[in-house]
Design a protein around this motif. Structure first.
Motif, PDB file in Angstrom:
ATOM      1  N   SER A 171      22.153  38.254   8.885  1.00  0.00           N
ATOM      2  CA  SER A 171      20.926  38.844   8.028  1.00  0.00           C
ATOM      3  C   SER A 171      19.814  39.469   8.919  1.00  0.00           C
ATOM      4  CB  SER A 171      20.517  37.733   7.129  1.00  0.00           C
ATOM      5  OG  SER A 171      20.047  36.880   8.094  1.00  0.00           O
ATOM      6  N   LYS A 172      20.013  38.995  10.202  1.00  0.00           N
ATOM      7  CA  LYS A 172      18.943  39.469  10.950  1.00  0.00           C
ATOM      8  C   LYS A 172      19.314  40.896  11.931  1.00  0.00           C
ATOM      9  CE  LYS A 172      16.005  36.464  10.377  1.00  0.00           C
ATOM     10  NZ  LYS A 172      14.769  36.473   9.669  1.00  0.00           N
ATOM     11  N   LEU A 173      20.797  41.021  12.028  1.00  0.00           N
ATOM     12  CA  LEU A 173      21.217  42.281  12.659  1.00  0.00           C
ATOM     13  C   LEU A 173      21.290  43.446  11.782  1.00  0.00           C
ATOM     14  CD1 LEU A 173      22.510  43.309  15.345  1.00  0.00           C
ATOM     15  CD2 LEU A 173      24.707  42.633  14.703  1.00  0.00           C
ATOM     16  N   LEU A 174      21.550  43.082  10.184  1.00  0.00           N
ATOM     17  CA  LEU A 174      21.616  44.240   9.184  1.00  0.00           C
ATOM     18  C   LEU A 174      20.489  43.797   8.005  1.00  0.00           C
ATOM     19  CD1 LEU A 174      25.710  44.033   9.386  1.00  0.00           C
ATOM     20  CD2 LEU A 174      24.244  46.051   9.692  1.00  0.00           C
ATOM     21  N   PRO A 175      19.338  43.782   8.229  1.00  0.00           N
ATOM     22  CA  PRO A 175      18.269  43.174   7.552  1.00  0.00           C
ATOM     23  C   PRO A 175      18.060  44.004   6.356  1.00  0.00           C
ATOM     24  CG  PRO A 175      17.389  44.233   9.544  1.00  0.00           C
ATOM     25  CD  PRO A 175      18.807  44.332   9.754  1.00  0.00           C
ATOM     26  N   ASP A 176      18.420  45.448   6.169  1.00  0.00           N
ATOM     27  CA  ASP A 176      17.744  46.106   5.298  1.00  0.00           C
ATOM     28  C   ASP A 176      18.481  46.225   3.936  1.00  0.00           C
ATOM     29  OD1 ASP A 176      16.076  46.441   7.021  1.00  0.00           O
ATOM     30  OD2 ASP A 176      16.323  48.441   7.449  1.00  0.00           O
ATOM     31  N   GLN A 253      14.426  49.807  19.122  1.00  0.00           N
ATOM     32  CA  GLN A 253      14.200  48.515  20.083  1.00  0.00           C
ATOM     33  C   GLN A 253      15.222  47.572  19.704  1.00  0.00           C
ATOM     34  OE1 GLN A 253      12.224  48.077  22.756  1.00  0.00           O
ATOM     35  NE2 GLN A 253      12.025  50.503  22.690  1.00  0.00           N
ATOM     36  N   PRO A 254      15.527  47.053  20.804  1.00  0.00           N
ATOM     37  CA  PRO A 254      16.241  45.599  20.537  1.00  0.00           C
ATOM     38  C   PRO A 254      15.345  44.558  19.927  1.00  0.00           C
ATOM     39  CG  PRO A 254      16.600  46.110  22.702  1.00  0.00           C
ATOM     40  CD  PRO A 254      15.678  47.272  22.049  1.00  0.00           C
ATOM     41  N   ARG A 255      15.772  43.633  19.018  1.00  0.00           N
ATOM     42  CA  ARG A 255      14.932  42.627  18.425  1.00  0.00           C
ATOM     43  C   ARG A 255      15.381  41.229  18.736  1.00  0.00           C
ATOM     44  NH1 ARG A 255      14.444  44.684  12.080  1.00  0.00           N
ATOM     45  NH2 ARG A 255      13.758  46.841  12.592  1.00  0.00           N
ATOM     46  N   TYR A 280      25.687  43.321  18.499  1.00  0.00           N
ATOM     47  CA  TYR A 280      25.300  44.706  18.539  1.00  0.00           C
ATOM     48  C   TYR A 280      25.809  45.313  17.245  1.00  0.00           C
ATOM     49  CZ  TYR A 280      24.430  43.881  23.601  1.00  0.00           C
ATOM     50  OH  TYR A 280      24.000  43.411  24.520  1.00  0.00           O
ATOM     51  N   LEU A 281      25.407  46.206  16.770  1.00  0.00           N
ATOM     52  CA  LEU A 281      25.894  46.949  15.724  1.00  0.00           C
ATOM     53  C   LEU A 281      26.454  48.015  16.154  1.00  0.00           C
ATOM     54  CD1 LEU A 281      25.655  47.541  12.395  1.00  0.00           C
ATOM     55  CD2 LEU A 281      23.656  49.064  12.974  1.00  0.00           C
ATOM     56  N   LEU A 282      27.826  48.412  15.787  1.00  0.00           N
ATOM     57  CA  LEU A 282      28.583  49.344  16.170  1.00  0.00           C
ATOM     58  C   LEU A 282      28.937  50.438  15.394  1.00  0.00           C
ATOM     59  CD1 LEU A 282      31.461  46.935  17.825  1.00  0.00           C
ATOM     60  CD2 LEU A 282      29.205  47.846  18.950  1.00  0.00           C
ATOM     61  N   HIS A 283      30.227  50.699  14.784  1.00  0.00           N
ATOM     62  CA  HIS A 283      30.342  51.796  13.833  1.00  0.00           C
ATOM     63  C   HIS A 283      30.626  51.509  12.540  1.00  0.00           C
ATOM     64  CE1 HIS A 283      34.470  50.503  14.179  1.00  0.00           C
ATOM     65  NE2 HIS A 283      34.186  49.994  15.120  1.00  0.00           N
ATOM     66  N   HIS A 447      20.232  46.085  19.045  1.00  0.00           N
ATOM     67  CA  HIS A 447      20.924  44.706  19.298  1.00  0.00           C
ATOM     68  C   HIS A 447      20.092  43.557  19.143  1.00  0.00           C
ATOM     69  CE1 HIS A 447      20.049  45.027  23.614  1.00  0.00           C
ATOM     70  NE2 HIS A 447      19.488  43.679  23.328  1.00  0.00           N
ATOM     71  N   LEU A 448      20.436  42.333  18.785  1.00  0.00           N
ATOM     72  CA  LEU A 448      19.716  41.357  18.374  1.00  0.00           C
ATOM     73  C   LEU A 448      20.007  40.149  19.569  1.00  0.00           C
ATOM     74  CD1 LEU A 448      18.006  39.771  16.076  1.00  0.00           C
ATOM     75  CD2 LEU A 448      20.243  38.832  15.439  1.00  0.00           C
ATOM     76  N   ASN A 449      18.928  39.320  19.925  1.00  0.00           N
ATOM     77  CA  ASN A 449      19.083  38.302  20.632  1.00  0.00           C
ATOM     78  C   ASN A 449      18.667  37.128  19.694  1.00  0.00           C
ATOM     79  OD1 ASN A 449      18.843  39.805  22.848  1.00  0.00           O
ATOM     80  ND2 ASN A 449      16.710  39.258  23.500  1.00  0.00           N
TER      81      ASN A 449
END
Ligand SMILES: *[C@@H]1O[C@H](CO)[C@@H](O)[C@H](O)[C@H]1NC(C)=O
Ligand SMILES: *[C@@H]1O[C@H](CO)[C@@H](O)[C@H](O)[C@H]1NC(C)=O
Ligand SMILES: *[C@@H]1O[C@H](CO)[C@@H](O)[C@H](O)[C@H]1NC(C)=O
Ligand SMILES: *[C@@H]1O[C@H](CO)[C@@H](O)[C@H](O)[C@H]1NC(C)=O
Ligand SMILES: *[C@@H]1O[C@H](CO)[C@@H](O)[C@H](O)[C@H]1NC(C)=O
Ligand SMILES: *[C@@H]1O[C@H](CO)[C@@H](O)[C@H](O)[C@H]1NC(C)=O
Ligand SMILES: [Zn+2]
Length: 856
Positions: A171-176, A253-255, A280-283, A447-449
């Motif tokens: 949910s944080k990497l693909l939040p929208d 920006q990375p989050r 990491y969000l890829l393809h 990308h997300l930490n």
């Protein structure tokens, strides 16, 4: 569209329904285990669990089959080999499989009616979703609390830190869009779901225009289509479901995000309980070639002891194991990759972050070795040749991501084409993989930490906010609302107690079931040294399967406790001739992996005698038989259990996995614990896989005395890996009939290679003594008490309580029946167990009581 897919010996037919826009994929294959699956794209935009609750409520009765839980009720009217419904992050699916044609038709009519014409009654919503109800339904003065199946289910699921971590990560990497919410439902949001929302969601999502159908197997397509047309398609026109998932806008920006979980008391080191990863969000997953390349790269990066992340992260000793979700994921619209560590101390987060970044740089700079790439492509080939009895189910599962997001599912089945294209790409551009690493990771800003740290107040604060939510809802209730809560509770309870007439459900009859069991042509024989062997010739697609049972009854009891650890490390330590990394490389290059496990089973005619044995298994392509048995022989004769650093790494991983399992599989632990003193085999099962084992591994991982562990493992090896008279090994081989004899030759060569025991048994043979009883000392806080209840005629019940800091409790009771496998009561008892689950316990535990998720 009709296409042959030779690598799976099947024909794929893809159809488009010209009125509703629905799609149907039929996979015609000479396989009796036919599969049906209808899936709907469900894309909720909040965490009320609407899609999940609907999955449940759809199974509470439909127009033609107005009975609760038709799937459960079909269990004893059907010969299905699989039946379920599942909610994913952007789809809901309803699959089943069966070998019988009449059964297929029956199940299909129940499934179609449940999905497209469910009743969705208010009371079903209250039962399955959530409701306010008096703690004691018939007592107006007892407190009002939250109840409901999904509400409780999700509380249980969220108690598992790995799940919590995974769902937060997504949910944080693909939040929208839809991935930004919890599709299963967050218990804190579920009480915001209304019955109206649910009906609305059904109307817009469970429509043929938003549905995809799969049929697989040897039954006729036109018959399937006839039924679907009659029962469903005829009654609908087209709608625009508007369920397509848009692309996630890319970040510049990375989050970073930090979250909390409850501390895990089973963890080896209480000061090292932080989890950190980078994702990491890829393809887009619709790009089949990209998907394949990225999954190969992911495997190269993290899998096995030669991979860079294994070397840099796992072997650094900073943490215990990879973080949950480590790896490549392609079940959303866009693929993701995640890597990190769990079991680290708070202060090491930056260090881990740096290691991850360095490792990506290293991979982008140096690439991967040719042998490693070959080994992975070999594994891909073996995977699609390996045909389990669930082949059809597995195949349709794997089609999920691509088809759901608009790609031709048939293209993604053409494995040979894809692999060839990949090889060509590597040949024409030797920097191909390095460039990809750079693009996916080094230069990827999206990308997300994610950091998760334990918070001792976590459980209390969850309870507090649930209580506040409850009080705020109660505060808004008028007297009239309150009496409605009371009335509805009684009404629901009434409805639940009514006997339903289930004669509307279709059923198989005894006449439909063949009296004769299918014969698979097992041949029992003896090879060299009189060792027993079972062979079976089958159309295995060129794969040969090897299984061995090595009984270890003569092993000293103390050492037996270490068998699970032994099995875990045995194939991962390398040998005196080959280091563990090269050994694992050879394993991948020639086999589908070598594995060992320990079991204890009760003797077929005496419940008080057990056999404890180590099982070995592996499979390979026919051309690699020699190499596979060479690997086993090398392990038997030269296994190196003395590498303390390697062993410690494996122990840390194992202790972490066991500790993580406690929340997720609490019921299994409770059952094992209840059974442990009733029969020797149950006692061993608990010791090998129950809380006793979790505690032992925690102790071993904590202790500094690795030499003692090494000594024990060597003692086990010197007993188990030699042929001795007391515990005689047994073998089984499955292969294509034409390959059986060469398979047997390789096996005999292997057996010749195994040394015979210098034969000192470690302990005298103990028969069926219940010598386990003395061994009930526990490391966790657990209390035992004996109750003697006069109503039980003085029978003594033994009660054990394991106190663990989990928000969910698990209870189990075990009754000895002393009817082993060959006893005439055995089949009856097995069937009784099933019937008690489906006809009695399910109803009482899950519905009437309203606060439990399930039982059996
Ligand atoms: C769908 O196909 C059938 C059979 O060819 C045809 O009779 C029907 O008119 C078509 N319907 C639409 C909406 O195109
Ligand atoms: C399955 O269904 C068919 C009818 O299609 C029936 O004749 C047959 O006996 C059933 N049983 C099995 C095991 O195939
Ligand atoms: C539930 O809905 C109410 C009213 O719409 C809103 O105020 C509240 O914030 C919502 N709660 C959650 C947890 O979404
Ligand atoms: C949640 O989403 C559903 C389905 O889209 C919608 O009907 C409902 O109103 C939403 N509920 C809340 C509390 O936002
Ligand atoms: C998060 O990511 C950024 C960018 O890669 C990095 O510089 C930063 O150190 C990370 N944060 C933490 C807490 O590690
Ligand atoms: C059912 O079909 C969907 C695709 O429409 C797929 O996502 C899912 O994996 C399939 N499941 C099974 C068990 O076949
Ligand atoms: Zn559920």
């Amino acid at each position: 569209q009709v296409e042959d897919v030779p690598e799976f010996s099947m024909t794929a037919v893809l159809l488009h329904h010209n009125v509703t826009g629905s799609e149907h994929l039929h996979l015609a294959r000479d396989d009796k285990n036919n599969v049906f699956n209808v899936s709907l794209r469900t894309t909720p935009m909040n965490s009320t669990g609407v899609a999940h609750v609907l999955e449940h409520v759809a199974l509470c009765g439909s127009d033609r089959f107005p009975v609760r839980d038709p799937f459960f009720k079909m269990l004893d009217r059907s010969m299905s080999t699989f039946m379920n419904a599942m909610t994913g992050s952007d789809y809901t699916m309803y699959p089943f499989s069966t070998q019988n044609q009449t059964d297929f038709r029956n199940l299909m009519s129940v499934y179609l009616d449940s999905v497209f014409f469910p009743r969705i009654k208010k009371l079903d919503f209250l039962q399955e979703g959530w409701r306010l109800e008096h703690e004691k339904k018939d007592d107006k003065f007892s407190p009002i609390v939250f109840k409901g199946v999904v509400f409780n289910e999700m509380k249980g699921v969220m108690a598992d830190p790995s799940y919590l971590y995974g769902t937060t990560l997504l949910s944080k990497l693909l939040p929208d869009h839809t991935y930004g919410v919890c599709s299963g439902g967050d218990p804190a949001h579920i009480p915001n779901l209304t019955w109206e929302d649910l009906k609305q969601f059904h109307a817009s999502h469970y429509h043929p225009s938003n549905a995809r159908f799969i049929t697989y197997g040897d039954m006729k397509l036109d018959e399937h289509l006839g039924i679907i047309n009659d029962k469903v398609m005829k009654k609908f026109t087209i709608i625009d479901p508007g369920t397509a998932v848009p692309l996630q806008p890319k970040w510049d920006q990375p989050r970073s995000h930090t979250m909390h979980c409850a501390p895990n008391e089973m963890a080896a080191n209480p000061d090292k309980q932080t989890t950190y990863s980078k994702s990491y969000l890829l393809h887009e997953v619709s790009d089949i070639f990209e998907t394949f390349s990225a999954s190969v790269i992911s495997t190269l990066l993290i899998d096995g002891p030669t991979s860079p992340f294994y070397r840099n992260l796992i072997e650094s000793g900073i943490g215990s194991d990879y973080s949950p979700m480590t790896g490549y994921h392609n079940y959303q619209k866009e693929a993701t990759f995640s890597v990190g560590l769990q079991g680290i101390s708070d202060g090491d987060v930056t260090k881990v972050d740096q290691l991850i970044q360095d490792t990506f740089m290293e991979a982008a700079k140096n690439g991967f070795s040719k042998e490693r790439i070959e080994a992975i492509l070999h594994r891909v080939e073996l995977q699609y040749k390996h045909q389990s009895s669930r082949f059809g189910l597995g195949l349709t599962f794997s089609l999920m991501p691509v088809w759901q997001h608009g790609t031709d599912p048939v293209d993604s089945l053409k494995m040979e084409e894809i692999v060839n294209k990949f090889r060509q790409k590597l040949d024409s551009d030797d920097k191909f993989l390095q460039k990809k690493c750079e693009e996916y990771f080094v230069n990827n800003k999206h990308h997300l930490n994610l950091t998760m740290t334990p918070d001792p107040g976590y459980k209390v604060s969850l309870e507090k906010s649930e209580e506040e939510q409850l009080q705020s809802m109660l505060g808004k209730l008028s007297e009239k609302d309150k009496s409605q809560v009371y009335e509805e509770g009684l009404e629901l309870s009434n409805v639940q107690q009514q006997e339903e007439d289930i004669s509307c459900l279709p059923t198989l009859h005894v006449d439909d079931i063949p009296r004769k069991q299918q014969n698979y042509g097992l041949i029992v024989q003896r090879i060299k040294n009189d060792l027993p062997l079972i062979t079976c010739g089958q159309p295995t697609n060129g794969v040969s399967y090897f299984n061995a049972v090595l009984p270890v009854n003569g092993l000293n009891e103390d050492l037996k406790m270490f068998l699970p650890l032994f099995c875990d490390v045995f194939t991962q330590m390398g040998t005196h001739l080959t280091d563990y990394a090269s050994f694992s490389q050879r394993e991948d290059l020639f086999t589908g992996g070598l594995s060992a496990s320990v079991t204890s089973s009760c003797c077929h005619n005496d419940p008080m005698t057990s056999e404890t044995s180590v099982r070995l298994s592996s499979h390979c392509l026919e051309r690699n038989l020699e190499q596979m048995f060479q690997l086993w022989a090398e392990l038997f004769n030269e296994v190196n259990l003395n590498d303390a650093t390697r062993l410690q790494t494996l122990i840390r991983q194992r202790a972490q996995n066991l500790a993580n399992g406690v929340a997720f599989s609490g019921h299994m632990f409770a059952m094992a614990s209840a059974a442990m003193n009733l029969a020797p085999s149950a006692g061993y099962s608990e010791k090998f896989g129950g809380l006793t084992q979790v505690n032992l591994m925690k102790k071993v991982a904590d202790s500094n005395d690795i030499d003692d562990v090494i000594m024990k493992l060597n003692q086990i090896a010197s007993y188990m890996l030699r042929i001795n008279k007391r515990d005689v090994p047994r073998f089984a081989l499955h292969a294509t009939p034409s390959a059986l004899s060469s398979t047997m030759t390789s096996l005999e060569k292997f057996v010749d290679n195994i040394k015979t025991a210098r034969c000192k048994l470690l302990t005298p043979f103990m028969t069926s003594q219940m010598n386990l009883l003395r061994n009930t000392k526990q490391l966790t806080a657990s209390k035992m008490k004996l109750i003697s209840d006069p109503e039980l005629n003085g029978i003594i019940l033994k009660m054990t309580l394991h106190q663990l800091p989990l928000p969910v409790n698990f209870a189990s009771m075990c009754i000895p029946t002393y009817a082993p496998y060959s006893h005439t009561d055995n089949p009856t008892l097995r069937i009784l167990g099933r019937l008690m689950t489906t006809k009695f316990l399910h109803k009482h535990i899950r519905y009437r009581n309203g606060r439990a998720y399930g039982g059996g």
